[in-house]
Design a protein around this motif. Structure first.
Motif, short mmCIF file in Angstrom:
data_model
loop_
_atom_site.label_atom_id
_atom_site.label_comp_id
_atom_site.label_asym_id
_atom_site.label_seq_id
_atom_site.Cartn_x
_atom_site.Cartn_y
_atom_site.Cartn_z
N VAL A 57 40.16 33.76 31.98
CA VAL A 57 41.25 34.70 31.72
C VAL A 57 41.94 34.99 33.04
CG1 VAL A 57 41.90 36.93 30.75
CG2 VAL A 57 39.84 35.78 29.91
N ASP A 58 43.18 34.56 33.18
CA ASP A 58 43.89 34.72 34.45
C ASP A 58 44.67 36.02 34.53
OD1 ASP A 58 43.09 32.22 35.56
OD2 ASP A 58 44.55 31.22 34.27
N GLU A 59 45.26 36.43 33.44
CA GLU A 59 46.18 37.56 33.44
C GLU A 59 45.42 38.89 33.50
OE1 GLU A 59 48.13 40.10 31.82
OE2 GLU A 59 49.48 39.67 33.50
N GLY A 60 45.82 39.76 34.45
CA GLY A 60 45.12 41.02 34.65
C GLY A 60 45.09 41.90 33.42
N SER A 61 46.22 41.99 32.70
CA SER A 61 46.26 42.85 31.53
C SER A 61 45.34 42.33 30.43
CB SER A 61 47.69 42.96 31.01
OG SER A 61 48.20 41.69 30.63
N SER A 62 45.21 41.00 30.33
CA SER A 62 44.30 40.42 29.33
C SER A 62 42.85 40.71 29.69
CB SER A 62 44.53 38.91 29.22
OG SER A 62 45.83 38.63 28.77
N ARG A 63 42.55 40.69 30.98
CA ARG A 63 41.20 41.04 31.41
C ARG A 63 40.91 42.50 31.09
NH1 ARG A 63 39.96 38.26 37.25
NH2 ARG A 63 40.16 36.09 36.59
N GLU A 64 41.88 43.36 31.39
CA GLU A 64 41.71 44.78 31.11
C GLU A 64 41.48 45.02 29.62
OE1 GLU A 64 44.46 48.80 31.22
OE2 GLU A 64 44.83 47.24 32.73
N THR A 65 42.28 44.38 28.78
CA THR A 65 42.13 44.53 27.33
C THR A 65 40.77 44.01 26.87
OG1 THR A 65 44.52 44.31 26.99
CG2 THR A 65 43.10 43.85 25.10
N GLY A 66 40.32 42.90 27.46
CA GLY A 66 39.03 42.33 27.07
C GLY A 66 37.87 43.25 27.37
N VAL A 67 37.93 43.92 28.53
CA VAL A 67 36.86 44.86 28.86
C VAL A 67 36.90 46.06 27.92
CG1 VAL A 67 35.90 46.34 30.65
CG2 VAL A 67 36.86 44.12 31.27
N LYS A 68 38.08 46.59 27.69
CA LYS A 68 38.21 47.77 26.81
C LYS A 68 37.69 47.49 25.40
CE LYS A 68 42.27 49.86 29.06
NZ LYS A 68 43.71 50.17 28.91
N SER A 69 37.95 46.27 24.93
CA SER A 69 37.53 45.94 23.56
C SER A 69 36.06 45.57 23.47
CB SER A 69 38.37 44.77 23.04
OG SER A 69 38.05 43.56 23.73
N GLY A 70 35.42 45.34 24.61
CA GLY A 70 34.03 44.92 24.61
C GLY A 70 33.86 43.42 24.55
N ALA A 71 34.97 42.68 24.54
CA ALA A 71 34.88 41.22 24.53
C ALA A 71 34.40 40.68 25.88
CB ALA A 71 36.24 40.61 24.18
N LEU A 72 34.62 41.44 26.93
CA LEU A 72 34.19 41.06 28.27
C LEU A 72 33.21 42.09 28.80
CD1 LEU A 72 37.63 40.07 29.85
CD2 LEU A 72 35.85 38.50 29.05
N ASP A 73 32.13 41.64 29.42
CA ASP A 73 31.15 42.53 30.03
C ASP A 73 31.40 42.71 31.52
OD1 ASP A 73 29.47 42.79 27.64
OD2 ASP A 73 29.00 40.68 28.01
N MET A 74 31.89 41.65 32.16
CA MET A 74 32.15 41.66 33.60
C MET A 74 33.48 40.99 33.87
SD MET A 74 28.68 40.60 35.68
CE MET A 74 27.40 41.80 36.06
N VAL A 75 34.09 41.35 34.98
CA VAL A 75 35.30 40.67 35.44
C VAL A 75 35.13 40.35 36.92
CG1 VAL A 75 37.79 40.80 35.82
CG2 VAL A 75 36.79 41.84 33.78
N TYR A 76 35.26 39.10 37.27
CA TYR A 76 35.27 38.71 38.68
C TYR A 76 36.71 38.76 39.18
CZ TYR A 76 35.58 35.49 42.63
OH TYR A 76 35.88 34.92 43.85
N ASP A 77 36.96 39.58 40.20
CA ASP A 77 38.26 39.66 40.87
C ASP A 77 39.34 40.23 39.95
OD1 ASP A 77 40.14 39.45 42.88
OD2 ASP A 77 40.54 37.32 42.52
N MET A 78 39.15 41.46 39.53
CA MET A 78 40.17 42.16 38.75
C MET A 78 41.32 42.56 39.68
SD MET A 78 41.01 43.40 35.70
CE MET A 78 39.95 44.31 34.57
N ALA A 79 42.56 42.44 39.20
CA ALA A 79 43.71 42.86 39.98
C ALA A 79 43.67 44.37 40.17
CB ALA A 79 45.00 42.45 39.28
N LEU A 80 44.12 44.83 41.31
CA LEU A 80 44.08 46.25 41.66
C LEU A 80 44.76 47.11 40.59
CD1 LEU A 80 43.56 48.58 43.70
CD2 LEU A 80 45.74 47.98 44.77
N GLU A 81 45.89 46.63 40.07
CA GLU A 81 46.65 47.44 39.12
C GLU A 81 45.96 47.59 37.78
OE1 GLU A 81 48.77 43.34 39.36
OE2 GLU A 81 47.75 44.74 40.71
N ASN A 82 44.84 46.88 37.56
CA ASN A 82 44.16 46.95 36.27
C ASN A 82 42.80 47.64 36.32
OD1 ASN A 82 45.65 43.90 36.12
ND2 ASN A 82 46.04 45.34 34.45
N ILE A 83 42.44 48.24 37.46
CA ILE A 83 41.10 48.83 37.57
C ILE A 83 41.04 50.29 37.12
CG2 ILE A 83 40.55 47.26 39.47
CD1 ILE A 83 40.71 49.67 41.37
#
Length: 576
Positions: free
Chosen positions: A281-307
């Motif tokens: 998952v490259d896009e920061g907003s998609s990573r953020e959405t994935g964590v919120k939904s529980g689809a992702l447990d960890m994110v390596y190198d989250m963009a600052l604007e999405n933390i």
């Protein structure tokens, strides 16, 4: 209590094994964590294999704590059943190349020697009980190095790894992939099943040069049947399950891991998760959405604007932690010192650098960066050799020094011409802020943002630019200097730097700084003093990386490249 975990990794003495010294991040301002390489001096470690000091769980005034790097939290008795980890997209998973950054590779594959994120160089496949230097022998004045490996190493297919496999892996990589700083390698030969002979064109006396070979090649069996572009087969604590190009990589715990002696296993070799799914998952907003939904447990190198949603007190702050640590890249600006550029005038160079307000630049970029006081950062152990902030030069100015700008411009040949600031396109915002700061000081500039390939060819043209933005890494600060300004690095001609700087005294001092005996505080300060006296370079800032980890994570483990090692992290057992 939920924590924002901020860790500035001050590493122990480093060695020169950087593979990406002249490379650029995929995003100049999103704090990309592709850090290139790491450092070590063989610092002492505790039983769990970390040289970091044990720290308490206190929270600072800004709500940050570094308890996730507290070795007291290491517990390898608990196995989490699964993790889904967001990673940047990968279109191949082959293990070759000194610039290799494939997800999971440090857990599936292993090298002769490796380095912890805290700076300790250690033997892995090499047998530390043999050889004068803990896994290898070398006679001073010769060009050969003898490495010894264990006699009981087996890969995931059951192939017995011997010295011939080491020779095969090294020579295959040398002939087929990027092998930064391997120019002196002549051959790698198997003497017997557990003895490997490395031969070079010269003795490796440069700082960390040997380590660049010993810890920059994953070892693969010559009899491996897997297609290593789409499958994985190594000796590590994790083994391959499946891979879908651009989508996912799945690995699982290797229950038959060859190193059964726990006293010889590092934390980096632990397997505390049964199944790991790397979701590309490259896009920061998609990573953020994935964590919120529980689809992702960890994110390596989250963009600052999405933390923000995962910080202490935020909506998801009771479910996740934001683990922050320093990049090893130093961001800088350098002038074109050739006669083809207006910046060939030293007074104009000094006017430019005095016009740059680093703190204002960082504020304009939205924070997430650390101001530097030289072309150096405290990520590296040799930072402490010099009190950089106490020196009086343009890199220690508090804001722009407009009086100095006026004086230097008056002594220069500058008449209002427009300078060209060259950068990769992802640095456009940085360059634009700098151009505005120069304009406020009476110096006109325009930005030329290019893709990486065009950037390299344009920089080689001395008439095409005046200033360039870049980033460098190494394993000491002096390594980063060498990658940027040695005559033979980063586009240098052998008689000038890649910025068309010709200063043989400066070059000789740089070479001296990059030797074991010459790596001293006196030489480092002298080289930097020459740099600022002549306006050869200005350090701008260092960046941070941000990983998102679940609440049950008690210890975060990183590789020497500062890649997240999900399987070597520790958990409290509250999640199955």
């Amino acid at each position: 209590m939920k924590k924002v975990l901020a860790l500035i990794l001050a590493l122990a003495m480093a060695f020169s094994m950087v593979a990406c010294g002249g490379s650029s991040s995929s995003s100049g301002t999103s704090n990309s964590g592709d850090s290139g390489s790491s450092s070590s001096d063989g610092a002492s470690s505790d039983a769990e294999g970390s040289s970091a000091d044990s720290e308490d769980d206190s929270t600072s005034s800004d709500g940050t704590t570094d308890s996730l790097h507290d070795t007291a939290n290491i517990d390898n008795t608990i196995t989490r059943s699964s993790l889904t980890v967001a990673w940047q997209s990968a279109t191949t998973i082959e293990p070759w190349g000194t610039d290799n950054n494939v997800p999971g590779n440090y857990e599936v594959y292993e090298m002769l020697f490796e380095t912890s994120a805290d700076g300790e160089f250690y033997a892995l496949l090499a047998d530390a009980s043999r050889g004068e230097y803990g896994g290898y022998d070398h006679e001073a004045g010769t060009t050969t190095y003898t490495v010894y490996i264990y006699d009981y190493i087996y890969d995931h297919e059951g192939n017995h790894i011997t010295a011939s496999d080491v020779a095969y892996s090294y020579m295959y990589q040398y002939e087929n992939a990027t092998t930064s700083n391997w120019q002196t390698l002549v051959s790698v030969e198997a003497v017997d099943d557990t003895t490997v002979l490395f031969t070079f064109t010269e003795e490796l006396t440069a700082l960390g040069a040997l380590e660049n070979f010993l810890s920059r090649c994953f070892i693969v069996s010559e009899n491996c049947s897997a297609n290593l572009t789409s499958e994985m087969c190594g000796t590590g604590p994790y083994k391959f399950v499946s891979y879908t190009s651009g989508a996912t990589l799945v690995t699982e715990k290797n229950d038959d891991y060859w190193q059964t002696d726990e006293s010889l296993r590092r934390q980096e070799s632990q397997a505390n998760v049964q199944t790991i799914t790397y979701q590309f998952v490259d896009e920061g907003s998609s990573r953020e959405t994935g964590v919120k939904s529980g689809a992702l447990d960890m994110v390596y190198d989250m963009a600052l604007e999405n933390i923000d949603p995962f910080l202490e007190g935020a909506e998801y702050g009771d479910q996740y932690s934001v683990y922050s640590y320093a990049q090893k890249f130093i961001y800088y600006i350098a002038p074109n010192c050739s006669d083809d550029s207006l910046c060939g005038d030293v007074n104009l160079r000094l006017a430019i650098f005095n016009a740059i307000d680093q703190d204002g630049l960082i504020t304009a970029l939205g924070s997430g960066y650390t101001r530097v006081y030289s072309f150096a950062t405290d990520y590296y152990s040799d930072f402490s050799y010099v009190d950089w902030s106490s020196l009086d030069n343009y890199n220690t100015n508090d804001g722009a020094n407009l009086d100095a700008v006026s004086e230097y411009l008056a002594q220069s040949s500058y008449n209002g011409e427009t300078l060209t600031i060259l950068c990769i396109s992802s640095f456009n915002d940085v360059a634009t802020v700098i151009a505005a700061q120069l304009a406020a000081a009476g110096i006109n500039a325009t930005v030329k943002g290019l893709d990486q390939a065009s950037m390299s060819s344009t920089q080689a043209d001395s008439a095409a630019w005046d200033l360039v933005l870049g980033m460098m890494a190494g394993d000491y600060n002096v390594n980063a200097w060498s990658h940027g300004f040695d005559y033979n690095s980063n586009g240098g001609s052998g008689t000038a730097t890649g910025y068309f700087t010709v200063d043989d005294e400066w070059q000789a001092l740089l070479e001296l700084c990059n030797t074991a005996d010459g790596h001293t505080s006196e030489n480092m300060e002298a080289w930097w003093q020459m740099a600022v006296d002549n306006g050869y370079v200005m350090g701008l800032y260092a960046g941070n990386c941000y990983d998102i980890v679940p609440e049950d994570c008690t210890y975060v483990c990183l590789s020497d490249r500062l890649n997240l090692l999900p399987g070597a992290c520790c958990f409290d057992g509250s999640v199955e």
